[in-house]
Design an enzyme around this catalytic site. Structure first.
Site, mmCIF file in Angstrom:
data_model
loop_
_atom_site.group_PDB
_atom_site.id
_atom_site.type_symbol
_atom_site.label_atom_id
_atom_site.label_comp_id
_atom_site.label_asym_id
_atom_site.label_seq_id
_atom_site.Cartn_x
_atom_site.Cartn_y
_atom_site.Cartn_z
ATOM 1 C CB CYS B 35 38.487 40.603 31.923
ATOM 2 S SG CYS B 35 38.229 39.570 30.491
ATOM 3 C CB CYS B 105 42.708 51.147 33.982
ATOM 4 S SG CYS B 105 42.787 49.866 35.235
#
Lengths: 393, 273
Positions: B35, B105
């Protein structure tokens, strides 16, 4: 901070000689080359000279050169023209690693009813020639294959591929944006029908492109309007851009040997030293058939954006095939097509050099890069695992 | 180039709390190299049950490193109960904002925190529940629902920025849009006064879809016995029957979820049958 530029496949510095050549045409000589007065006529003669210089770089005749606004316009014009001139054929052959200027256009054309075959590449980025030959059919209108890949520098055998297309009556276009000026090109010795390249990749400014169309090739214009470019591309000429391009092409023709000796030596020095001094690194792409200025290196267990931003702190400019730098969330389509593992693809960095780079610059990059990779690896949970398994064995 | 704030740049260039903790009280690992980012965090409590130390290791871009560094800084000195209130928005705000396309994030940070807290409590992770929607990045409907709800997302692009879902082949875009439509209708429904019948139905639904699968993961279960005004009466089943931490699970898992999904006025009580 000075800029240390190793991103020449993205764009290049405008050569000082090029800037000097074009400036008068942004200031005093603003005449329209189509005008009937000598003020414009002077400009028309300069454009003719630039057309000749441009043609010389690729071994073409001046009338085979069409000036466009960029590489993308040239690519679009070439492929659409081929489809227009072969209305009963609706198949396009291209590769999986093309630049978006060709790749996305083909995806778009597939929605307009064209059938697209994307030829695969092997782990080193080399074209599957067997699949290529099989894919050519009676329905194939045009083949579009890049001469050299922008990310890895891998060179495709376009001359052989073009010959195979010609034998079957199929038009052949090549995107030579990365190849032009870096390797010798002589269109008289190829069967390529159309070729695209761009000024800003060879030290001319942005906003000027070239489409070569072999004499006798059926052509259908993309921009329709005035008689400019002999009716093949309407629109007032980008005069200063064309003059700059002419100068850049004559410089490139003179420097192509330098690209393949001095620039290549610098690239090899950079590449070899990195491989020696930093463990778990790998070159992406075949190293034999490759542009002399490009290297694409994967640093395992780290992510490319971090490397780029840390190099940026020292003024070093390069590119990455990682997902984070593209904003697309997936690593580069070129590396994925080559089957580069994710661990490697995310940590890939492309350095692309030019004749303006020096040995001192290369040594500076290496000096900074070694601790940068070390620092980022210390942050990486995968690095621990590797270290641990080393201890256990 | 990304437009990173000075704080993101600082936390990327000088990351705080890099490393690991020996015998941590809570530890978790989320994401994967496929990912493009992976985060490992751990925390240790002091004698007053406050987080004394937090550490991380990450494979990811500059904003992933900065988000993890920020999160570990934010955790220090908090109790676990305070820590688990940290949202991905809090992490982004601490950093002076993140570019839209990098919000995932901060979500990764929140996921890691949640998983570490679950690890501390001895519960199984919450994240893997639900149906897989995005195969490219392994994102489930539950994760998407949550990102939409907590960050008020309204487009597929938003969801991709926050969860990565839909950022690969694009096949799941329709499914993501359906989730957005579904989640965004719910708060509107809630605002209108619920009838008793609607409330009971929603409590039942939340128990069956959100809560019981979590408990069943550890062999436990609960049964809805009755609903009297805002009192939700449940009985323990399976391994829950013998679990000493059951009152805590009732408050922190069951009641919390019902507050979130149905109404903050609900009180969950255990009945012995």
């Amino acid at each position: 901070m000075t800029t240390l530029y190793l991103d020449n496949n993205a764009t290049t510095m405008v050569a000082p000689e090029v800037l000097e050549a074009m400036l008068p045409y942004l200031k005093d000589h603003y005449g329209n080359p189509s005008s009937m007065h000598s003020f414009g006529g002077h400009v028309a003669r300069k454009i003719a000279a630039a057309r000749e210089e441009t043609a010389n770089l690729i071994g073409a005749d001046p009338e085979e050169i069409i000036f466009t606004s960029c590489g993308t316009e040239s690519d679009n014009t070439a492929i659409r023209s081929a489809l227009a001139s072969m209305p009963d054929r609706r198949h396009i052959v291209t590769s999986r690693v093309e630049h978006p200027a060709v790749k996305v256009l083909c995806e778009h054309l597939s929605k307009e009813g064209c059938r697209i075959t994307e030829i695969a590449v092997d782990g080193q980025g080399r074209l599957d020639m067997e699949q290529y030959e099989k894919s050519l059919s009676k329905d194939t209108a045009v083949v579009s294959l890049m001469w050299a890949n922008n990310e890895t520098g891998v060179i495709f055998p376009v001359k052989t591929a073009a010959q195979m297309a010609r034998e079957r009556g199929i038009l052949f276009h090549t995107d030579a944006v990365q190849a032009a000026g870096k390797i010798p090109i002589d269109m008289k010795r190829t069967a390529i029908d159309m070729l695209s390249f761009s000024g800003h990749k060879l030290h001319a400014p942005k906003g000027i492109g070239v489409l070569y169309v072999r004499r006798g090739t059926k052509f259908s214009p993309f921009l329709i309007g005035g008689h400019q470019e002999r009716g093949r591309r309407g629109g007032t000429e980008s005069v200063a851009g064309i003059i700059a391009l002419g100068k850049a092409c004559s410089l490139a023709a003179a420097n192509v040997n330098l690209e393949n000796s001095a620039v290549k030596a610098l690239r090899d020095r950079l590449e070899q030293t990195i491989l020696q001094r930093i463990s778990d690194t790998k070159i992406n792409g075949n190293t034999k058939e490759r542009l002399p200025n490009t290297t694409n290196i994967s640093f395992e267990f780290v992510e490319g954006e971090g490397i780029l931003l840390m190099m940026n702190e020292y003024g070093i400019c390069a590119s990455s095939g990682s997902a984070c730098t593209s904003g697309s969330l997936q690593p580069s389509h070129v590396l994925r097509a080559m089957g580069v593992p994710f661990t490697m693809a995310h940590g890939s960095i492309r350095f692309s050099l030019s004749i303006y780079n020096t040995e001192a610059e290369i040594d500076f990059v290496i000096e900074k890069l070694v601790p940068i990779i070390d620092r980022l690896r210390r942050l990486s949970p995968y690095w621990d695992d590797v270290k641990q398994s080393c201890v256990l064995h | 180039m990304w437009d990173y704030s000075d704080k993101v740049r600082d936390h990327f260039l000088n990351p705080r709390n890099v490393g690991e903790i020996e015998n941590p009280d809570g530890v978790a690992e989320v994401g994967s190299i496929a990912c493009g980012d992976m985060l490992k965090i751990a925390f240790k409590l002091d004698e007053n049950k406050r987080i004394r130390d937090a550490k991380f290791k990450t494979f990811g871009c500059a904003s992933a490193i900065a988000s993890a560094s920020a999160l570990t800084e934010m955790l220090k000195g908090l109790t676990v109960e305070e820590a688990e209130k940290i949202t991905n928005q809090d992490i982004a705000e601490y950093l002076g904002g993140l570019p839209d396309a990098k919000m995932h994030c901060s979500v990764l940070g929140r996921e890691a925190l949640e998983k570490a807290v679950a690890n501390y409590r001895g519960l199984s992770p919450v994240m893997l529940e639900g149906t897989l929607i995005c195969e490219c990045f392994g994102v489930t409907d539950k994760e998407i629902e949550r990102a939409v709800r907590e960050n008020d997302l309204s487009t597929v692009d938003d969801v991709t920025h926050y969860t990565k879902a839909g950022g690969g082949c694009g096949k799941c875009h329709t499914a993501i849009q359906e989730i957005i439509d579904r989640v965004r209708i719910q708060p509107m429904k809630k605002k209108q006064a619920m009838t008793n019948l609607q409330k009971i139905k929603l409590i039942e639904e939340t128990l069956d879809r959100e809560i019981r699968p979590l408990l069943k993961h550890d062999g436990g279960d609960i049964e809805l016995v009755d609903i009297i005004d805002n009192r939700v009466l449940v009985a323990k089943r399976g391994t829950c029957a013998a679990c000493q931490a059951f009152p805590q699970t009732l408050k922190e898992v069951v009641e919390k979820k019902l507050h979130e999904m149905v109404s903050p006025d609900l009180v969950v009580e255990e009945v012995v049958q």
